[in-house]
Design a protein around this motif. Structure first.
Motif, PDB file in Angstrom:
ATOM      1  N   TRP A 113       0.834  -1.195   0.000  1.00  0.00           N
ATOM      2  CA  TRP A 113       0.000   0.000   0.000  1.00  0.00           C
ATOM      3  C   TRP A 113       0.865   1.239   0.000  1.00  0.00           C
ATOM      4  O   TRP A 113       1.732   1.417   0.855  1.00  0.00           O
ATOM      5  CB  TRP A 113      -0.986  -0.020   1.169  1.00  0.00           C
ATOM      6  N   LEU A 114       0.645   2.068  -1.021  1.00  0.00           N
ATOM      7  CA  LEU A 114       1.452   3.286  -1.177  1.00  0.00           C
ATOM      8  C   LEU A 114       0.913   4.398  -0.290  1.00  0.00           C
ATOM      9  O   LEU A 114      -0.235   4.364   0.133  1.00  0.00           O
ATOM     10  CB  LEU A 114       1.396   3.759  -2.629  1.00  0.00           C
ATOM     11  N   ASN A 115       1.774   5.386  -0.051  1.00  0.00           N
ATOM     12  CA  ASN A 115       1.371   6.554   0.722  1.00  0.00           C
ATOM     13  C   ASN A 115       0.611   7.509  -0.196  1.00  0.00           C
ATOM     14  O   ASN A 115       1.203   8.143  -1.071  1.00  0.00           O
ATOM     15  CB  ASN A 115       2.640   7.220   1.284  1.00  0.00           C
ATOM     16  N   LEU A 116      -0.729   7.562  -0.052  1.00  0.00           N
ATOM     17  CA  LEU A 116      -1.525   8.443  -0.911  1.00  0.00           C
ATOM     18  C   LEU A 116      -1.709   9.781  -0.196  1.00  0.00           C
ATOM     19  O   LEU A 116      -2.580   9.938   0.647  1.00  0.00           O
ATOM     20  CB  LEU A 116      -2.872   7.793  -1.225  1.00  0.00           C
ATOM     21  N   ASP A 117      -0.837  10.707  -0.538  1.00  0.00           N
ATOM     22  CA  ASP A 117      -0.775  11.998   0.148  1.00  0.00           C
ATOM     23  C   ASP A 117      -1.233  13.106  -0.802  1.00  0.00           C
ATOM     24  O   ASP A 117      -0.939  13.050  -2.009  1.00  0.00           O
ATOM     25  CB  ASP A 117       0.687  12.241   0.569  1.00  0.00           C
ATOM     26  N   LEU A 118      -1.933  14.094  -0.289  1.00  0.00           N
ATOM     27  CA  LEU A 118      -2.371  15.225  -1.123  1.00  0.00           C
ATOM     28  C   LEU A 118      -1.197  15.992  -1.722  1.00  0.00           C
ATOM     29  O   LEU A 118      -1.333  16.682  -2.740  1.00  0.00           O
ATOM     30  CB  LEU A 118      -3.232  16.180  -0.295  1.00  0.00           C
ATOM     31  N   LEU A 119      -0.033  15.840  -1.077  1.00  0.00           N
ATOM     32  CA  LEU A 119       1.184  16.511  -1.554  1.00  0.00           C
ATOM     33  C   LEU A 119       1.521  16.061  -2.985  1.00  0.00           C
ATOM     34  O   LEU A 119       2.186  16.789  -3.739  1.00  0.00           O
ATOM     35  CB  LEU A 119       2.341  16.172  -0.587  1.00  0.00           C
ATOM     36  N   THR A 120       1.059  14.859  -3.328  1.00  0.00           N
ATOM     37  CA  THR A 120       1.338  14.335  -4.674  1.00  0.00           C
ATOM     38  C   THR A 120       0.699  15.233  -5.750  1.00  0.00           C
ATOM     39  O   THR A 120       1.233  15.355  -6.852  1.00  0.00           O
ATOM     40  CB  THR A 120       0.736  12.908  -4.824  1.00  0.00           C
ATOM     41  N   LEU A 121      -0.441  15.856  -5.392  1.00  0.00           N
ATOM     42  CA  LEU A 121      -1.194  16.606  -6.403  1.00  0.00           C
ATOM     43  C   LEU A 121      -0.422  17.766  -7.039  1.00  0.00           C
ATOM     44  O   LEU A 121      -0.349  17.842  -8.264  1.00  0.00           O
ATOM     45  CB  LEU A 121      -2.529  17.097  -5.823  1.00  0.00           C
ATOM     46  N   PRO A 122       0.176  18.699  -6.207  1.00  0.00           N
ATOM     47  CA  PRO A 122       0.923  19.780  -6.875  1.00  0.00           C
ATOM     48  C   PRO A 122       2.108  19.251  -7.686  1.00  0.00           C
ATOM     49  O   PRO A 122       2.424  19.804  -8.748  1.00  0.00           O
ATOM     50  CB  PRO A 122       1.400  20.674  -5.716  1.00  0.00           C
ATOM     51  N   ILE A 123       2.739  18.189  -7.186  1.00  0.00           N
ATOM     52  CA  ILE A 123       3.871  17.619  -7.935  1.00  0.00           C
ATOM     53  C   ILE A 123       3.364  17.061  -9.272  1.00  0.00           C
ATOM     54  O   ILE A 123       3.942  17.313 -10.333  1.00  0.00           O
ATOM     55  CB  ILE A 123       4.572  16.485  -7.132  1.00  0.00           C
TER      56      ILE A 123
ATOM     57  N   VAL B 268      11.269  13.584 -15.485  1.00  0.00           N
ATOM     58  CA  VAL B 268      12.127  12.812 -14.575  1.00  0.00           C
ATOM     59  C   VAL B 268      12.074  13.345 -13.139  1.00  0.00           C
ATOM     60  O   VAL B 268      11.883  12.582 -12.182  1.00  0.00           O
ATOM     61  CB  VAL B 268      13.587  12.796 -15.089  1.00  0.00           C
ATOM     62  N   LYS B 269      12.227  14.658 -12.982  1.00  0.00           N
ATOM     63  CA  LYS B 269      12.226  15.243 -11.639  1.00  0.00           C
ATOM     64  C   LYS B 269      10.881  14.988 -10.939  1.00  0.00           C
ATOM     65  O   LYS B 269      10.842  14.594  -9.759  1.00  0.00           O
ATOM     66  CB  LYS B 269      12.500  16.753 -11.730  1.00  0.00           C
ATOM     67  N   GLY B 270       9.794  15.219 -11.698  1.00  0.00           N
ATOM     68  CA  GLY B 270       8.457  15.015 -11.132  1.00  0.00           C
ATOM     69  C   GLY B 270       8.257  13.576 -10.697  1.00  0.00           C
ATOM     70  O   GLY B 270       7.754  13.313  -9.597  1.00  0.00           O
ATOM     71  N   ALA B 271       8.647  12.640 -11.585  1.00  0.00           N
ATOM     72  CA  ALA B 271       8.482  11.214 -11.267  1.00  0.00           C
ATOM     73  C   ALA B 271       9.269  10.863 -10.009  1.00  0.00           C
ATOM     74  O   ALA B 271       8.789  10.116  -9.144  1.00  0.00           O
ATOM     75  CB  ALA B 271       8.944  10.369 -12.448  1.00  0.00           C
ATOM     76  N   ASP B 272      10.454  11.426  -9.901  1.00  0.00           N
ATOM     77  CA  ASP B 272      11.315  11.158  -8.733  1.00  0.00           C
ATOM     78  C   ASP B 272      10.642  11.669  -7.443  1.00  0.00           C
ATOM     79  O   ASP B 272      10.647  10.982  -6.417  1.00  0.00           O
ATOM     80  CB  ASP B 272      12.650  11.872  -8.944  1.00  0.00           C
ATOM     81  N   MET B 273      10.050  12.854  -7.532  1.00  0.00           N
ATOM     82  CA  MET B 273       9.402  13.432  -6.342  1.00  0.00           C
ATOM     83  C   MET B 273       8.121  12.667  -5.988  1.00  0.00           C
ATOM     84  O   MET B 273       7.823  12.462  -4.805  1.00  0.00           O
ATOM     85  CB  MET B 273       9.115  14.924  -6.561  1.00  0.00           C
ATOM     86  N   VAL B 274       7.356  12.255  -7.011  1.00  0.00           N
ATOM     87  CA  VAL B 274       6.135  11.474  -6.746  1.00  0.00           C
ATOM     88  C   VAL B 274       6.517  10.185  -6.027  1.00  0.00           C
ATOM     89  O   VAL B 274       5.890   9.788  -5.030  1.00  0.00           O
ATOM     90  CB  VAL B 274       5.368  11.169  -8.064  1.00  0.00           C
ATOM     91  N   ARG B 275       7.570   9.524  -6.506  1.00  0.00           N
ATOM     92  CA  ARG B 275       8.009   8.289  -5.855  1.00  0.00           C
ATOM     93  C   ARG B 275       8.471   8.580  -4.427  1.00  0.00           C
ATOM     94  O   ARG B 275       8.238   7.794  -3.510  1.00  0.00           O
ATOM     95  CB  ARG B 275       9.145   7.635  -6.659  1.00  0.00           C
ATOM     96  N   GLY B 276       9.119   9.753  -4.251  1.00  0.00           N
ATOM     97  CA  GLY B 276       9.566  10.158  -2.918  1.00  0.00           C
ATOM     98  C   GLY B 276       8.400  10.177  -1.936  1.00  0.00           C
ATOM     99  O   GLY B 276       8.490   9.665  -0.818  1.00  0.00           O
ATOM    100  N   VAL B 277       7.265  10.765  -2.392  1.00  0.00           N
ATOM    101  CA  VAL B 277       6.089  10.875  -1.511  1.00  0.00           C
ATOM    102  C   VAL B 277       5.416   9.510  -1.342  1.00  0.00           C
ATOM    103  O   VAL B 277       5.122   9.082  -0.223  1.00  0.00           O
ATOM    104  CB  VAL B 277       5.070  11.889  -2.088  1.00  0.00           C
ATOM    105  N   MET B 278       5.194   8.821  -2.438  1.00  0.00           N
ATOM    106  CA  MET B 278       4.366   7.608  -2.385  1.00  0.00           C
ATOM    107  C   MET B 278       5.115   6.374  -1.883  1.00  0.00           C
ATOM    108  O   MET B 278       4.530   5.513  -1.243  1.00  0.00           O
ATOM    109  CB  MET B 278       3.751   7.331  -3.762  1.00  0.00           C
ATOM    110  N   VAL B 279       6.404   6.286  -2.191  1.00  0.00           N
ATOM    111  CA  VAL B 279       7.161   5.093  -1.789  1.00  0.00           C
ATOM    112  C   VAL B 279       7.969   5.361  -0.514  1.00  0.00           C
ATOM    113  O   VAL B 279       7.908   4.607   0.466  1.00  0.00           O
ATOM    114  CB  VAL B 279       8.093   4.619  -2.930  1.00  0.00           C
TER     115      VAL B 279
END
Lengths: 319, 259
Positions: B135-145, B201-212
């Motif tokens: 189960w991934l971390n589903l955070d609202l922070l993902t949205l602006p990223i 690339v940067k966005g994908a890296d940050m999304v993974r940072g939040v979710m993983v």
């Protein structure tokens, strides 16, 4: 009457990649269209009609010249000019085949910035007027070509622009549907919109257009009221019934003297177009050479097809 | 005179994308199944070949990357196919007859495609998480990223659209581009820092940072946000600029209706 569309010296050349040949599709084309007028743009295949229509629509950039729509330069202020223009360019190909009739109209109105709330009642009215109400939820893919053509016209009407351009609106339609589309075009014209029709269909021009611009080899060869052209050619065409066949020498002289003539041996009928009224005497001199009896002489009935053929033939001959 | 409404263009395109997706449901389902199969392939690969101690993180990494890849394909590549199809069908010239401007209609189409496909992505994400029991971390922070990442993707979408407009036969290029986009969303920045300049690339890296890795808002530096924002703005504006150039070229050569 004021001009709503002004076409000034439009020139377009294409460079063929393989042969490096330069093809001139339009060579200084100029004409004006008055408000509320239906103008027929005629010409043989490859004459430059579609190129001209696309330059008016600003889909193609001319090498020289300009188009003004309501005084707005279509190249410099493209989007502003497009508020006054709508077009059916490739007939049934201008539609989304995977959407229904109503969805097509809603989508294309939406792309012009019209909300669904505003568009819906207009769509219903147009569907009724174009006889498409019972097909409203049918996929365009399942409609006949004639129905698709009518829908394309309805979409152009929905835009409510001052000027409507139609490229070959009756192409590929059977006689009945062609007649129906011509009736619809007459309705459109009655609304007072300015319509420019590029067509091969002479019946469309003769029935609907007051004026015609004929293009041949990229140049305007005639810009005249349809009635004037018909009258002009009616006075130039003669049909002579002969009492004996023409000799070879007479035929040679006819070909030398008249650009356009046709002679049928079994019927002994000579059709000839005279450039000047006094040419009738030259014709009689040629017939007198062999004392060929003249049994009947009269003016030819002309239709617009013949006017068109003669005008474009003269132009080709000059080139 | 009535002023054209850009919002109505967005609504019209959203409606069109949703209608076609619903009407061609088997096609939509097969897309979901294909992506789920690709995820399964990666997932089973990790189970069989990967180190057991990092299997959990790797699986989560694959779930996010597959979802982002799907999003990237929809935003960056879909419009290329659409332009080719519209030119073939003859509807492209109708878009160019709109007083709104064709680029705005294309933008609306791309945004519509992304929004409608986000629903599929959410479905796929839950399906993948349930399959992997991760189960991934589903955070609202993902949205602006995500929003900034998608903006950059749309810029690349315009570049692809420009190429399709001028050259039309870009099918092979689009096929290859799928794998380039996969590399963009899957390669971690730590492995190749220069990729920060590439789109997504940067966005994908940050999304993974939040979710993983469950990075909180404070876990990203100002430079991270600045890099993401600049990357999105540069690619978006560059995309629009290059599309404008392609459009002029197409209009000069009469390519809008050529197929």
């Amino acid at each position: 009457m004021s001009a709503i569309v002004e076409v000034e010296g439009l020139t377009k050349r294409y460079h063929k990649r393989a042969s490096k040949e330069v093809v001139t599709a339009a060579d200084g084309i100029s004409f004006r269209v008055d408000e509320g007028e239906i103008l027929g743009l005629l010409g043989p295949n490859g004459a430059g009609k579609t190129t001209t229509i696309k330059m008016i629509c600003s889909l193609l950039k001319p090498d020289a010249g300009r188009v003004l729509v309501r005084g707005i330069d279509t190249q410099r202020h493209r989007l502003r000019a497009l508020r006054h223009l709508s077009a059916v360019l490739e007939g049934n190909r201008n539609l989304y085949w995977r959407l229904s009739v109503r969805e097509n109209m809603l989508y294309l109105a939406g792309n012009r910035g019209v909300s669904a709330r505003v568009a819906r009642p207009k769509i219903d009215a147009l569907l009724g007027r174009f006889g498409l109400s019972d097909k409203a939820d049918e996929l365009v893919n399942n409609l006949s070509r004639g129905m698709q053509q009518k829908l394309a016209l309805a979409v152009a009407m929905l835009a409510e622009t001052d000027v409507v351009l139609l490229d070959e609106p009756t192409l590929g339609l059977d006689v009945g549907t062609g007649l129906e589309v011509r009736e619809l075009l007459r309705d459109v014209a009655a609304e007072g919109r300015t319509v420019i029709i590029s067509t091969h269909d002479m019946a469309v021009v003769q029935e609907l257009c007051k004026r015609t611009v004929i293009i041949s080899a990229g140049r305007v060869v005639a810009d005249e009221r349809v009635s004037n052209l018909l009258a002009l050619f009616a006075t130039r065409g003669y049909r002579v019934s002969l009492g004996a066949p023409l000799s070879a020498e007479q035929e040679r002289r006819l070909a030398h003297t008249f650009a356009v003539f046709a002679y049928g041996e079994p019927e002994l009928v000579l059709n000839v177009t005279l450039e000047h009224p006094e040419d009738i005497y030259r014709l009689m001199e040629i017939l007198r050479l062999e004392r060929t009896p003249v049994e009947d002489l009269g003016r030819t009935q002309v239709d617009f097809e013949r006017v068109f053929l003669e005008l474009t033939r003269e132009e080709t001959g000059r080139i | 005179m009535r002023r054209p409404g850009v919002f109505n263009v967005l609504l019209a395109n959203l409606r069109k994308v949703a209608t076609e997706m619903r009407r061609y449901l088997p096609n939509t389902i097969s897309t979901v199944v294909t992506f789920y199969a690709i995820f399964l392939m990666f997932f089973l690969g990790i189970q069989v070949l990967g180190a057991p101690e990092s299997a959990e993180t790797n699986t989560q990494y694959v779930i996010v990357s597959t979802a982002l890849w799907f999003l990237a394909l929809m935003a960056m590549q879909g419009i290329g196919w659409e332009i080719t199809l519209e030119a073939t069908r003859g509807t492209l010239e109708q878009l160019y007859m709109s007083p709104i401007g064709a680029w705005r209609i294309l933008l609306a189409r791309m945004v519509g495609t992304v929004l409608v496909n986000l629903l599929i992505i959410v479905l796929m994400l839950f399906l993948s998480m349930a399959t992997a029991r991760q189960w991934l971390n589903l955070d609202l922070l993902t949205l602006p990223i995500l929003l900034l990442t998608i903006t950059g993707m749309l810029g690349v979408g315009f570049m692809v659209a420009g190429l399709s407009l001028v050259y039309k036969q870009v099918d092979s290029l689009l096929q290859i581009a799928q794998f380039v986009f996969l590399a963009f969303v899957a390669v971690p920045l730590s492995a190749l820092p220069l990729l920060e300049l590439a789109p997504v690339v940067k966005g994908a890296d940050m999304v993974r940072g939040v979710m993983v890795e469950r990075t909180p808002l404070t876990g990203f530096s100002v430079f991270d946000w600045l890099s993401l924002g600049l990357n999105a703005a540069v690619y978006f504006l560059l995309g629009i600029f290059l599309y404008g150039r392609a459009e002029r070229r197409a209009m000069n050569r009469g390519l809008l209706g050529q197929y």
